[in-house]
Design a protein around this motif. Sequence first.
Motif, PDB file in Angstrom:
ATOM      1  N   ALA A 137       0.820  -1.218   0.000  1.00  0.00           N
ATOM      2  CA  ALA A 137       0.000   0.000   0.000  1.00  0.00           C
ATOM      3  C   ALA A 137       0.851   1.265   0.000  1.00  0.00           C
ATOM      4  CB  ALA A 137      -0.969   0.006   1.189  1.00  0.00           C
ATOM      5  N   ALA A 138       1.894   1.270  -0.813  1.00  0.00           N
ATOM      6  CA  ALA A 138       2.754   2.455  -0.930  1.00  0.00           C
ATOM      7  C   ALA A 138       2.094   3.506  -1.801  1.00  0.00           C
ATOM      8  CB  ALA A 138       4.109   2.067  -1.516  1.00  0.00           C
ATOM      9  N   ALA A 139       2.455   4.758  -1.567  1.00  0.00           N
ATOM     10  CA  ALA A 139       1.976   5.868  -2.401  1.00  0.00           C
ATOM     11  C   ALA A 139       2.959   6.099  -3.543  1.00  0.00           C
ATOM     12  CB  ALA A 139       1.833   7.131  -1.566  1.00  0.00           C
ATOM     13  N   GLY A 140       2.420   6.263  -4.738  1.00  0.00           N
ATOM     14  CA  GLY A 140       3.237   6.670  -5.869  1.00  0.00           C
ATOM     15  C   GLY A 140       2.997   8.120  -6.232  1.00  0.00           C
ATOM     16  N   LEU A 141       1.856   8.656  -5.750  1.00  0.00           N
ATOM     17  CA  LEU A 141       1.504  10.058  -5.976  1.00  0.00           C
ATOM     18  C   LEU A 141       2.077  10.933  -4.866  1.00  0.00           C
ATOM     19  CD1 LEU A 141      -2.253   9.567  -6.935  1.00  0.00           C
ATOM     20  CD2 LEU A 141      -0.341   9.991  -8.507  1.00  0.00           C
ATOM     21  N   VAL A 199      16.104   3.263  -6.840  1.00  0.00           N
ATOM     22  CA  VAL A 199      15.884   1.942  -6.221  1.00  0.00           C
ATOM     23  C   VAL A 199      16.287   0.876  -7.233  1.00  0.00           C
ATOM     24  CG1 VAL A 199      14.218   0.394  -5.138  1.00  0.00           C
ATOM     25  CG2 VAL A 199      13.986   2.878  -4.866  1.00  0.00           C
ATOM     26  N   LYS A 200      17.410   0.214  -6.978  1.00  0.00           N
ATOM     27  CA  LYS A 200      17.942  -0.767  -7.917  1.00  0.00           C
ATOM     28  C   LYS A 200      17.677  -2.209  -7.480  1.00  0.00           C
ATOM     29  CE  LYS A 200      19.729   2.684 -10.171  1.00  0.00           C
ATOM     30  NZ  LYS A 200      19.061   3.176 -11.402  1.00  0.00           N
ATOM     31  N   CYS A 201      17.317  -2.419  -6.211  1.00  0.00           N
ATOM     32  CA  CYS A 201      17.107  -3.774  -5.707  1.00  0.00           C
ATOM     33  C   CYS A 201      15.744  -4.298  -6.148  1.00  0.00           C
ATOM     34  CB  CYS A 201      17.211  -3.790  -4.182  1.00  0.00           C
ATOM     35  SG  CYS A 201      15.911  -2.870  -3.332  1.00  0.00           S
ATOM     36  N   PRO A 202      15.493  -5.604  -6.040  1.00  0.00           N
ATOM     37  CA  PRO A 202      14.161  -6.141  -6.358  1.00  0.00           C
ATOM     38  C   PRO A 202      13.090  -5.530  -5.470  1.00  0.00           C
ATOM     39  CG  PRO A 202      15.782  -7.909  -6.221  1.00  0.00           C
ATOM     40  CD  PRO A 202      16.467  -6.672  -5.714  1.00  0.00           C
ATOM     41  N   VAL A 203      11.913  -5.274  -6.054  1.00  0.00           N
ATOM     42  CA  VAL A 203      10.801  -4.649  -5.338  1.00  0.00           C
ATOM     43  C   VAL A 203       9.526  -5.444  -5.593  1.00  0.00           C
ATOM     44  CG1 VAL A 203       9.355  -2.592  -5.126  1.00  0.00           C
ATOM     45  CG2 VAL A 203      11.820  -2.341  -5.494  1.00  0.00           C
ATOM     46  N   LEU A 204       8.784  -5.721  -4.528  1.00  0.00           N
ATOM     47  CA  LEU A 204       7.456  -6.318  -4.639  1.00  0.00           C
ATOM     48  C   LEU A 204       6.439  -5.287  -4.181  1.00  0.00           C
ATOM     49  CD1 LEU A 204       5.467  -8.657  -5.074  1.00  0.00           C
ATOM     50  CD2 LEU A 204       5.931  -9.377  -2.712  1.00  0.00           C
ATOM     51  N   LEU A 205       5.507  -4.921  -5.063  1.00  0.00           N
ATOM     52  CA  LEU A 205       4.433  -3.987  -4.746  1.00  0.00           C
ATOM     53  C   LEU A 205       3.152  -4.771  -4.487  1.00  0.00           C
ATOM     54  CD1 LEU A 205       5.077  -1.431  -7.648  1.00  0.00           C
ATOM     55  CD2 LEU A 205       5.855  -1.230  -5.282  1.00  0.00           C
ATOM     56  N   LEU A 206       2.544  -4.572  -3.314  1.00  0.00           N
ATOM     57  CA  LEU A 206       1.277  -5.208  -2.984  1.00  0.00           C
ATOM     58  C   LEU A 206       0.230  -4.141  -2.710  1.00  0.00           C
ATOM     59  CD1 LEU A 206       3.686  -7.031  -1.398  1.00  0.00           C
ATOM     60  CD2 LEU A 206       1.703  -8.466  -0.979  1.00  0.00           C
ATOM     61  N   GLN A 207      -0.976  -4.339  -3.242  1.00  0.00           N
ATOM     62  CA  GLN A 207      -2.012  -3.323  -3.060  1.00  0.00           C
ATOM     63  C   GLN A 207      -3.386  -3.976  -3.029  1.00  0.00           C
ATOM     64  OE1 GLN A 207      -0.372  -0.218  -3.436  1.00  0.00           O
ATOM     65  NE2 GLN A 207      -2.042   1.080  -2.745  1.00  0.00           N
ATOM     66  N   ARG A 231      -1.929  -7.419  -6.995  1.00  0.00           N
ATOM     67  CA  ARG A 231      -3.146  -6.703  -6.623  1.00  0.00           C
ATOM     68  C   ARG A 231      -4.132  -7.704  -6.030  1.00  0.00           C
ATOM     69  NH1 ARG A 231      -4.997  -2.054 -10.863  1.00  0.00           N
ATOM     70  NH2 ARG A 231      -2.953  -1.279 -11.484  1.00  0.00           N
ATOM     71  N   TYR A 232      -4.755  -7.292  -4.925  1.00  0.00           N
ATOM     72  CA  TYR A 232      -5.728  -8.165  -4.268  1.00  0.00           C
ATOM     73  C   TYR A 232      -7.127  -7.562  -4.381  1.00  0.00           C
ATOM     74  CZ  TYR A 232      -1.682 -10.400  -2.040  1.00  0.00           C
ATOM     75  OH  TYR A 232      -0.507 -11.057  -1.791  1.00  0.00           O
ATOM     76  N   ASN A 246      -8.696  -4.066   1.696  1.00  0.00           N
ATOM     77  CA  ASN A 246      -8.572  -2.657   2.057  1.00  0.00           C
ATOM     78  C   ASN A 246      -7.119  -2.275   2.320  1.00  0.00           C
ATOM     79  OD1 ASN A 246      -7.939  -3.608   4.622  1.00  0.00           O
ATOM     80  ND2 ASN A 246      -9.929  -3.097   5.515  1.00  0.00           N
ATOM     81  N   HIS A 247      -6.918  -1.136   2.963  1.00  0.00           N
ATOM     82  CA  HIS A 247      -5.567  -0.615   3.177  1.00  0.00           C
ATOM     83  C   HIS A 247      -4.714  -1.546   4.032  1.00  0.00           C
ATOM     84  CE1 HIS A 247      -2.488   2.469   3.341  1.00  0.00           C
ATOM     85  NE2 HIS A 247      -2.492   2.452   4.647  1.00  0.00           N
ATOM     86  N   ALA A 248      -5.328  -2.196   5.028  1.00  0.00           N
ATOM     87  CA  ALA A 248      -4.598  -3.128   5.895  1.00  0.00           C
ATOM     88  C   ALA A 248      -4.603  -4.545   5.346  1.00  0.00           C
ATOM     89  CB  ALA A 248      -5.202  -3.118   7.302  1.00  0.00           C
ATOM     90  N   LEU A 249      -5.015  -4.699   4.070  1.00  0.00           N
ATOM     91  CA  LEU A 249      -5.098  -5.999   3.409  1.00  0.00           C
ATOM     92  C   LEU A 249      -6.066  -6.935   4.120  1.00  0.00           C
ATOM     93  CD1 LEU A 249      -1.398  -6.543   2.273  1.00  0.00           C
ATOM     94  CD2 LEU A 249      -3.273  -5.406   1.098  1.00  0.00           C
ATOM     95  N   GLN A 250      -7.135  -6.337   4.682  1.00  0.00           N
ATOM     96  CA  GLN A 250      -8.276  -7.083   5.179  1.00  0.00           C
ATOM     97  C   GLN A 250      -9.336  -7.127   4.080  1.00  0.00           C
ATOM     98  OE1 GLN A 250      -8.715  -4.163   8.415  1.00  0.00           O
ATOM     99  NE2 GLN A 250      -9.218  -5.907   9.730  1.00  0.00           N
ATOM    100  N   PHE A 251     -10.249  -8.095   4.188  1.00  0.00           N
ATOM    101  CA  PHE A 251     -11.379  -8.102   3.275  1.00  0.00           C
ATOM    102  C   PHE A 251     -12.237  -6.873   3.567  1.00  0.00           C
ATOM    103  CE2 PHE A 251     -10.058 -12.539   3.219  1.00  0.00           C
ATOM    104  CZ  PHE A 251      -9.981 -12.747   1.854  1.00  0.00           C
ATOM    105  N   ALA A 252     -12.569  -6.145   2.529  1.00  0.00           N
ATOM    106  CA  ALA A 252     -13.241  -4.859   2.673  1.00  0.00           C
ATOM    107  C   ALA A 252     -14.615  -5.031   3.303  1.00  0.00           C
ATOM    108  CB  ALA A 252     -13.363  -4.177   1.308  1.00  0.00           C
TER     109      ALA A 252
END
Length: 380
Positions: free
Chosen positions: A156-160, A303-311, A341-342, A346-352
Amino acid sequence: MSLASLSGTVASTLDRSEAVAVTSPAGGVRLNGILRLPTGQGPFPAAVLLPERGVDASNPHSADNQLLNGLADYLVRQGVAVLRLHERGRGGSGGSAATTTLAERSADAIAALNYLRTRPQVDVTRLGLIGHGEGANVALLAGAQPLAPTFVVAMAAAGLPGREVLATQPAMYGKVLGNDSTDVQRARKYRLDMLAAEQEAAKMRLNGSNAAQVQTYLDQQRLRQKAAMRRDEEALIKQQRAMLEIVRQTPDNGQAQAILGNMLRQRYPGIAPTDLQASVQTLTTPAYRSYLSFDPQPDLPGVKCPVLLLQGEADREVNAAANLTALRKGLRNNARVAELRYPNLNHALQFASDTPAEAASAAFNPDTPADVYKWISSQK
């Protein structure tokens, strides 16, 4: 400090927990934490957990802590060492959470990595950062530093820019509204309107309307309600943008708080004075001002290392589509970026869920810890 206070559960026979302390290069602040080591000699892959802004690690029942604690439990069982520090001003750590900037949090994360590099049980070639929310952006900031981690997991990182993320959040000013019932009454009115529509539909059936006519009526009512809800949301976002602009343009806290207080009273006329004060103080803390001026884009190319984005696609605090698009743009020159992507999380990766009561007991996605571990294990 209790060994269980950061680990989420009392250490099992599958791991060993140690109280540790590190010193951050940003101001020489001492930070307390817990290191959990799997059984065996190692060396083990290891990760530092970085929480969302304002999360108190001593409250294991909050959704943010349950997310990190559950992830830590799983990783340790799989043979990954986990370190989590109390944030500044919490759990005996020095400094103040209200004055901590993202740059300082990034320095704290680097200090945690450097500490783990001194431990013989840790495999320094598999040493990463796992962050949630603002903690995920802290992990990405640290990933662009010279003493970078070997991997980053950003949940849940911000890109904006921070001001854009804050403006579109429900109640960006810290959800400190106390006894004011404005939003509750508005939500209740929507529920009553739909109940009235269902009752009218029942009368239509009794009076001989066919199924198509009844369905057309109900569809029209739902469309009207969605339009009204969208107008409410647009009005809220417009007000929040205006409030953020006041904070940005008014460096004097007293002056800014007076203006913000008037704006909040207009939307929440029943807000208690103590809750009003807490809200405007939240908006004008150095930490909040720091995030308001934060833009992740300039640092992401580093950022040159491997990155996993989860949202979670139902995240109302950090919009998945908009922020993942921005993150991919900033990381476009990094060939080792994966994305998960799940749906309906929600933001805490709970079922909405639709209500606060349901959210408090909502289940967490059981696949997330396994997905994170599988990805970490694939990094060689």
